[in-house]
Enzyme design. Sequence first.
Site, PDB file in Angstrom:
ATOM      1  N   CYS A  78      75.345  56.296   1.880  1.00 23.92           N
ATOM      2  CA  CYS A  78      74.531  55.953   0.630  1.00 23.92           C
ATOM      3  C   CYS A  78      73.053  55.913   1.058  1.00 23.92           C
ATOM      4  O   CYS A  78      72.291  56.753   1.443  1.00 23.92           O
ATOM      5  CB  CYS A  78      75.129  54.763   0.173  1.00 23.92           C
ATOM      6  SG  CYS A  78      74.823  54.623  -1.365  1.00 23.92           S
ATOM      7  N   HIS A 171      80.653  54.635  -0.189  1.00 21.95           N
ATOM      8  CA  HIS A 171      80.838  53.611   0.595  1.00 21.95           C
ATOM      9  C   HIS A 171      82.202  53.672   1.195  1.00 21.95           C
ATOM     10  O   HIS A 171      83.011  52.681   0.992  1.00 21.95           O
ATOM     11  CB  HIS A 171      80.738  52.426   0.121  1.00 21.95           C
ATOM     12  CG  HIS A 171      78.991  52.271  -0.182  1.00 21.95           C
ATOM     13  ND1 HIS A 171      78.336  51.463   0.400  1.00 21.95           N
ATOM     14  CD2 HIS A 171      78.533  52.489  -1.159  1.00 21.95           C
ATOM     15  CE1 HIS A 171      77.012  51.465   0.067  1.00 21.95           C
ATOM     16  NE2 HIS A 171      77.281  51.977  -1.078  1.00 21.95           N
ATOM     17  N   GLU A 173      83.068  52.020   3.815  1.00 20.71           N
ATOM     18  CA  GLU A 173      83.420  50.567   4.566  1.00 20.71           C
ATOM     19  C   GLU A 173      83.838  49.695   3.486  1.00 20.71           C
ATOM     20  O   GLU A 173      84.252  48.625   3.771  1.00 20.71           O
ATOM     21  CB  GLU A 173      81.898  50.343   5.197  1.00 20.71           C
ATOM     22  CG  GLU A 173      80.892  49.701   4.220  1.00 20.71           C
ATOM     23  CD  GLU A 173      80.114  50.702   3.612  1.00 20.71           C
ATOM     24  OE1 GLU A 173      80.427  51.899   3.502  1.00 20.71           O
ATOM     25  OE2 GLU A 173      79.056  50.292   2.868  1.00 20.71           O
TER      26      GLU A 173
END
Length: 192
Positions: A78, A171, A173
């Site tokens: 990002c 994302h 994560e």
Amino acid sequence: MTKIGVLALQGAFIEHIAILRRLGVEAVEVRLPEDLEGLDGLIIPGGESTTIGKLADTYALTGPLRDFAARKPVWGTCAGMIFMAKDIGREQPLLGVMDIVVERNAFGRQVDSFITPIEVNGFNGSGPFPAVFIRGPRLVEAHGDAEVIARLADGTPVAAREGHWLVTSFHPELTEDARFHELFVRLVEERD
Ligand code: GLN
């Protein structure tokens, strides 16, 4: 043991560190040039690319990060993807290593955040990946050796690889799915 740093100036670095540790990789926070010593790879997290760029300049990290990226694998998620791009169509401090054109905030505002399944080249039929978009950038063009490895259903490119560099508009994560982190760890271990 493989050791991966996560740039910890601003943004979602804690989540990346947690997944890397779950995968059995040594993961450390990077804030100063000396923190790069002994690392095998680096993740630049999502957050706010203008803030990350300004803080990197303030801490004299931009040059050392560029030198590191020339030698070792780096993955930008990002805002990290924006920071790694050579061309974002406006002036702001960038690492500027990857041969891609990126448009910031191309998927709308925070309230337009969404999660969507995407197919990723290299995941070998293991099923779609849940991609979380939060004011993410769009990959407008990939030049030279940069290669698109994932697209939205409408064909919009959202992840790319160029040699030992990886970028994602979204994302990984923020999901329980560790396949992108596994892919990056493989990139790092292949290069060692
Ligand atoms: N909109 C942010 C930027 O332009 C990126 C958002 C994110 O990293 N989730 O830097």
